[in-house]
Design a protein around this motif. Structure first.
Motif, PDB file in Angstrom:
ATOM      1  N   ASP A  85       0.820  -1.222   0.000  1.00  0.00           N
ATOM      2  CA  ASP A  85       0.000   0.000   0.000  1.00  0.00           C
ATOM      3  C   ASP A  85       0.855   1.274   0.000  1.00  0.00           C
ATOM      4  O   ASP A  85       0.313   2.374   0.079  1.00  0.00           O
ATOM      5  N   PHE A  86       2.139   1.114  -0.042  1.00  0.00           N
ATOM      6  CA  PHE A  86       3.039   2.279  -0.012  1.00  0.00           C
ATOM      7  C   PHE A  86       2.987   3.012  -1.356  1.00  0.00           C
ATOM      8  O   PHE A  86       3.220   2.409  -2.404  1.00  0.00           O
ATOM      9  N   LYS A  87       2.647   4.300  -1.290  1.00  0.00           N
ATOM     10  CA  LYS A  87       2.588   5.097  -2.528  1.00  0.00           C
ATOM     11  C   LYS A  87       3.297   6.415  -2.282  1.00  0.00           C
ATOM     12  O   LYS A  87       2.705   7.338  -1.720  1.00  0.00           O
ATOM     13  N   PRO A  88       4.543   6.529  -2.711  1.00  0.00           N
ATOM     14  CA  PRO A  88       5.235   7.793  -2.487  1.00  0.00           C
ATOM     15  C   PRO A  88       4.541   8.919  -3.262  1.00  0.00           C
ATOM     16  O   PRO A  88       4.243   8.749  -4.444  1.00  0.00           O
ATOM     17  N   LYS A  89       4.274  10.029  -2.582  1.00  0.00           N
ATOM     18  CA  LYS A  89       3.679  11.171  -3.296  1.00  0.00           C
ATOM     19  C   LYS A  89       4.727  12.236  -3.544  1.00  0.00           C
ATOM     20  O   LYS A  89       4.471  13.205  -4.233  1.00  0.00           O
ATOM     21  N   GLN A  90       5.877  12.059  -2.895  1.00  0.00           N
ATOM     22  CA  GLN A  90       6.926  13.059  -3.068  1.00  0.00           C
ATOM     23  C   GLN A  90       7.990  12.537  -4.024  1.00  0.00           C
ATOM     24  O   GLN A  90       7.938  11.401  -4.468  1.00  0.00           O
ATOM     25  N   GLU A  91       8.945  13.407  -4.286  1.00  0.00           N
ATOM     26  CA  GLU A  91      10.061  13.047  -5.160  1.00  0.00           C
ATOM     27  C   GLU A  91      11.328  12.960  -4.336  1.00  0.00           C
ATOM     28  O   GLU A  91      11.388  13.480  -3.225  1.00  0.00           O
ATOM     29  N   ASN A  92      12.325  12.304  -4.928  1.00  0.00           N
ATOM     30  CA  ASN A  92      13.667  12.434  -4.384  1.00  0.00           C
ATOM     31  C   ASN A  92      13.826  11.868  -2.967  1.00  0.00           C
ATOM     32  O   ASN A  92      14.612  12.367  -2.184  1.00  0.00           O
TER      33      ASN A  92
END
Ligand SMILES: C[S@@+](CC[C@H](N)C(=O)[O-])C[C@H]1O[C@@H](n2cnc3c(N)ncnc32)[C@H](O)[C@@H]1O
Length: 389
Positions: free
Chosen positions: A292-299
């Motif tokens: 369920d991990f969904k990165p919304k940020q970058e870098n």
């Protein structure tokens, strides 16, 4: 305080260069990197400083002498010739422990008692005592370590191992040693203003070590050391080291550190450990399965020690998880991903060869640290969108 000593920062196999870097960062230049240790010359004040600051070393030992010993006589005479009285006071308690590898003197109990006898003789003469040594005072754990006929005589300055930071109030089944967790973070190029995630956080060790690094908090700040009561180290050296640590801590550094795990009990333990480490609510914890991990940020940086699939019946599930992780991260090329596992098929399952690999031991388990460097973003990323937790 200008008295010079030779110190040994012991290191787990594979971490010597990282410990060496840390020793250098403390300002000690005269260092030698050997198997399992970093040897350096320094002022006595390095004993408090090294104990307080070294994140990846196991212990700090004071080197009293190093010599060839192929007979008990040689061991006795060379031990007796060393300046023990400069370190161990009249009533000091000094048990002797030992080990011997590939050496003529293989009987460890005999080596220990010979070393003990030699130190007793020396101290009685030098301290002018003609009865028994009382041994009711400060504690000095002497070690005789013989390797290929070379004896290394040391006194342990740390007490319990440096991985015991004093914050672990609870743990899961396979917690990572704090020293190794700190090394995993230090191997990355993470800087405290970047997002940091451990999606298999267990009791939270990696995330907690990252937060301590991020705010430049000395890892030994919450514990005691065996050498705190030694009379040859001036109290002001300890006071100065603790003051330096207090001044260096950057509690204003904001951090975006996140730990999640499928097991709700472990999340509760991680929270308690972080509280105990004095990090309060600085780390965001969440019960969640990795898929369920969904990165919304970058870098960002994902640094983790997932299950290895070594237990019966676990392998397929773990392999599916590695595949899943690769699929999720494929859509986030600006993220750097660092995974420690003993599973030799990791890269294949993840779907991509690692940018770099490094052999490390997690206790006795041979592992690889798979490192995938994130693609540099073209413009400065907007990391204000929340994390997706
Ligand atoms: C090797 S342990 C991590 C230990 C941790 N580094 C520490 O120091 O405590 C692996 C962790 O992965 C968690 N885990 C297993 N399957 C998971 C999944 N599908 N999603 C998230 N976490 C999972 C387990 O609950 C366990 O805590």
């Amino acid at each position: 305080m200008s008295k010079k000593v030779t110190l040994i920062a012991t290191a787990a196999m594979g971490l010597e260069a990282i410990v060496g870097k840390e020793v250098k960062a403390l300002g000690y230049e005269d260092i030698q990197i050997e198997n399992g240790r970093v040897v350096f010359e320094a002022d006595v004040s390095a004993i408090p400083r090294a104990n307080l600051w070294l994140r990846t070393a196991d212990r700090v030992k004071l080197l009293v002498g190093r010599f060839k010993a192929t007979s008990f006589d040689e061991l006795f005479e060379n031990t007796k010739a060393l300046p023990w009285e400069a370190f161990i006071e009249e009533d000091g308690e000094f048990p002797v422990v030992g080990k011997s590898v590939k050496s003529k003197l293989y009987s460890v109990p005999d080596c220990q008692s010979i070393v003990k006898k030699a130190i007793v003789e020396r101290l009685k003469v030098k301290h002018g005592i003609d009865s028994w040594l009382k041994e009711t005072g400060a504690f000095y754990r002497v070690e005789v370590a013989i390797h290929k006929d070379e004896a290394l005589l040391t006194i342990d300055t740390s007490g319990s191992g440096l991985h015991k930071r004093g914050y672990r109030v609870g743990q899961g089944e396979a917690p990572l040693k704090e020293t190794l967790a700190a090394a995993l973070v230090q191997i990355t190029n993470w800087s405290p203003d970047q997002p940091f995630v451990d999606p298999f956080c267990g009791s939270g060790t990696i995330a907690i070590e990252a937060a301590l690094i991020g705010q430049n908090i000395a890892p030994g700040f919450n514990r005691e050391f065996a050498s705190e009561n030694w009379s040859f180290i001036p109290q002001k050296a300890w006071d100065a080291a603790f003051q330096e640590a207090e001044d260096a801590a950057n509690y204003d550094q904001s951090l975006q550190i996140f730990g999640s795990d499928i097991d709700p009990d472990l999340i509760e333990i991680a929270k308690k450990n972080a509280m105990e480490a004095g990090l309060g609510e600085l780390i965001t914890w969440k019960q969640m399965q990795m898929s369920d991990f969904k990165p919304k940020q970058e870098n960002g940086y994902l640094v983790s020690n997932p299950p290895y699939g070594e237990r019966m019946g676990e392998r397929e599930e773990v392999e599916e998880m590695y595949r899943n992780l690769g699929t999720i991260m494929r859509d986030h090329p600006s993220w750097s991903v660092y995974i420690l596992t003993s599973h030799e098929g990791f890269e294949k399952l993840y779907g991509k060869p690692a940018t770099k690999k490094r052999k490390l031991f997690n206790g006795f388990i041979k592992t690889d640290y798979y490192q995938y460097f994130g693609r540099k973003p073209k413009s400065k990323p907007d990391n204000g969108k929340g994390f997706g937790f």
